[in-house]
Design an enzyme around this catalytic site. Structure first.
Site, PDB file in Angstrom:
ATOM      1  CG  ASP A 222       8.432   0.384  -8.457  1.00  0.00           C
ATOM      2  OD1 ASP A 222       7.841   1.479  -8.381  1.00  0.00           O
ATOM      3  OD2 ASP A 222       7.851  -0.702  -8.285  1.00  0.00           O
ATOM      4  CG  HIS A 245       7.862   2.865 -12.293  1.00  0.00           C
ATOM      5  ND1 HIS A 245       7.093   1.817 -11.845  1.00  0.00           N
ATOM      6  CD2 HIS A 245       8.546   2.373 -13.365  1.00  0.00           C
ATOM      7  CE1 HIS A 245       7.317   0.741 -12.596  1.00  0.00           C
ATOM      8  NE2 HIS A 245       8.207   1.057 -13.517  1.00  0.00           N
TER       9      HIS A 245
END
Ligand SMILES: *[C@@H]1O[C@H](CO)[C@@H](O)[C@H](O)[C@H]1NC(C)=O
Ligand SMILES: *[C@@H]1O[C@H](CO)[C@@H](O)[C@H](O)[C@H]1NC(C)=O
Ligand SMILES: *[C@@H]1O[C@H](CO)[C@@H](O)[C@H](O)[C@H]1NC(C)=O
Ligand SMILES: *[C@@H]1O[C@H](CO)[C@@H](O)[C@H](O)[C@H]1NC(C)=O
Ligand SMILES: *[C@@H]1O[C@H](CO)[C@@H](O)[C@H](O)[C@H]1NC(C)=O
Ligand SMILES: *[C@@H]1O[C@H](CO)[C@@H](O)[C@H](O)[C@H]1NC(C)=O
Ligand SMILES: *[C@@H]1O[C@H](CO)[C@@H](O)[C@H](O)[C@H]1NC(C)=O
Ligand SMILES: *[C@@H]1O[C@H](CO)[C@@H](O)[C@H](O)[C@H]1NC(C)=O
Length: 399
Positions: A222, A245
């Site tokens: 993430d 991310h």
């Protein structure tokens, strides 16, 4: 008989006294002297707590040590306030219980809270033992927020701190979470989890100020760093991120939130990430403010969405179609270069209710590595101030 008892009592007293003395050597409390075993199986939480309590009660600077070796550690909370500064030095590898149901008292493995002048150091590792057993239980998408799986390390109301050299791997959820912290430096830390591990953010900051993250490596499933509500005076420098991310502000606007301001992300490298540097806010949001955010001197290597403001952020696609009411202003993206994995290398999607204000785009050199043509940009509800050279031309050519 009475005499014998007295002798016994005396020798017991001596024993305790010498024991207490042996437990500390100049304010250093080694968990091994509190019954810890480096066999990778025996839970050392009681030993660690006992060493912590002693160290925390000393009126001069003290240290808790976890030597080299492999240890099993169940859920633990190390609380202040302490009498003086305390350092926890982890040289060994700490392993969390792999089974998520072993975490009963809230979703955290190790918590540090209400400590002033705290240092966490050592080349040791916090292994959250995430994996299929945990990650398949992730329900953040369905529930809309994460509230079940444990976070590796939480810092709650920790002030004037330093966290250095440690490694966090395979957290079941976010690796490191800060809430209500002030003046903490994170230096030379490593975060590692597979690209496919859900919601395993590297470092998440909320309602905290004066936090620096520097010279660190974050690979995860993430955001490498996510700056949530009330993140103020945060500097992220010389961080290498990927997979992951990207480095994000947000997502913002979901709740009644403290403003975000004073963010600098500089001299970072992003590799193979699904976003580069971005600001994300929910549509149909509550009112909010995000201002004074600067992203500069950043290298992108095969990054999707390298430069992104997304005020229509809605990962589950179940949002009401109404504008975000988070006001974004005083933002700069400068000297950002490298390669984009998507054709739209610069995207500024601002709120059609409250447009972005004072956004500067300077010296962008991003090329698209695919074959569908040159890199492009896409902009809405923003009139950026363009400086320096631009590839792609910011808010010029649109798809
Ligand atoms: C910030 O924290 C560091 C580390 O504990 C300390 O040395 C420094 O004095 C603190 N700064 C302020 C302004 O309190
Ligand atoms: C950074 O941390 C590693 C352990 O993870 C250590 O070996 C190394 O010496 C540290 N580097 C610096 C500059 O302190
Ligand atoms: C963080 O970095 C900024 C800018 O370099 C500096 O002013 C601030 O004192 C640093 N804070 C800490 C906690 O080191
Ligand atoms: C980024 O690195 C450059 C070159 O070393 C330096 O001049 C600049 O101050 C750095 N930026 C920040 C915010 O640390
Ligand atoms: C990026 O990801 C690809 C595919 O997984 C991999 O082959 C490549 O080595 C990665 N690039 C870098 C610089 O790590
Ligand atoms: C670029 O990233 C994509 C995934 O986003 C990956 O499939 C591809 O292999 C990467 N290419 C290179 C050259 O690393
Ligand atoms: C944005 O910058 C301008 C000019 O420096 C300043 O007047 C304004 O207060 C800033 N906006 C916010 C929300 O901080
Ligand atoms: C942009 O990057 C490319 C590839 O790295 C390089 O050849 C080119 O000179 C750069 N352009 C500018 C204006 O810096």
């Amino acid at each position: 008989m009475a005499l014998e008892l007295n002798v016994l009592a005396l020798s017991l007293l001596f024993l305790f006294a010498s024991n207490a003395k042996a437990q500390s050597d100049n304010g250093v409390f080694d968990v091994m002297k509190f019954g810890a075993k480096a066999d990778g199986k025996t839970d050392i939480s009681q030993a660690l707590m006992a060493a912590w309590r002693k160290a925390c009660a000393v009126a001069s600077p003290s240290k808790v040590e976890i030597p080299e070796g492999e240890y099993m550690l169940s859920q633990v909370t190390l609380s202040g306030p302490c009498k003086a500064s305390v350092e926890v030095q982890v040289r060994g590898t700490l392993k969390a219980p792999a089974d998520p149901s072993k975490f009963n008292n809230g979703p955290t493995w190790v918590t540090f809270q209400r400590i002033d002048h705290f240092t966490l150091s050592g080349a040791g590792t916090f292994d959250g033992q995430g994996g299929k057993a945990a990650w398949t239980q992730n329900d953040c998408k369905q529930v809309g927020r994460c509230n079940k799986l444990p976070i590796n390390l939480r810092f709650n109301a920790v002030t004037n701190g330093l966290v250095r050299d440690i490694t966090s791997v395979d957290s079941k959820q976010t690796h490191i979470n800060l809430l209500s912290c002030k003046n903490i430096t994170f230096a030379n830390i490593t975060v590692n989890a597979p690209a496919q591990s859900p919601n395993t953010d590297g470092i998440h900051i909320g309602r905290s100020s004066g936090i620096n993250i520097t010279d660190s490596r974050i690979s995860t499933g993430d955001d490498c760093v996510s700056l949530g509500e009330g993140s103020q005076k945060i500097t992220v420098t010389r961080v290498t991120c990927g997979p992951g991310h990207g480095i994000s502000v947000g997502s913002l606007g979901r709740y009644r939130e403290d403003p975000v301001f004073g963010i600098t992300v500089a001299n970072c490298t992003l590799i193979n990430t699904s976003n580069g540097v971005r600001v994300k806010t929910w549509p149909a949001s509550l009112e909010g403010i995000a201002s004074d955010m600067h992203f500069e001197d950043i290298v992108m290597v095969n990054v999707s969405n390298p430069v992104l403001i997304d005020q229509e952020y809605c990962p589950g696609n179940k949002c009401t179609k109404a504008p975000s009411r988070v006001k974004i202003s005083n933002v700069s993206f400068k000297n950002i270069r490298g390669t984009s994995a998507t054709r739209v290398a610069v995207e500024l999607t601002c709120s059609n209710g409250i447009p972005c204000e004072n956004v500067e785009i300077g010296d962008i050199n991003l090329s698209y590595i695919g074959t569908e043509g040159p890199a492009t940009s896409r902009c809405s509800n923003v009139k950026p101030i363009i400086t320096g050279k631009q590839t792609p031309l910011a808010c010029g050519l649109t798809l």
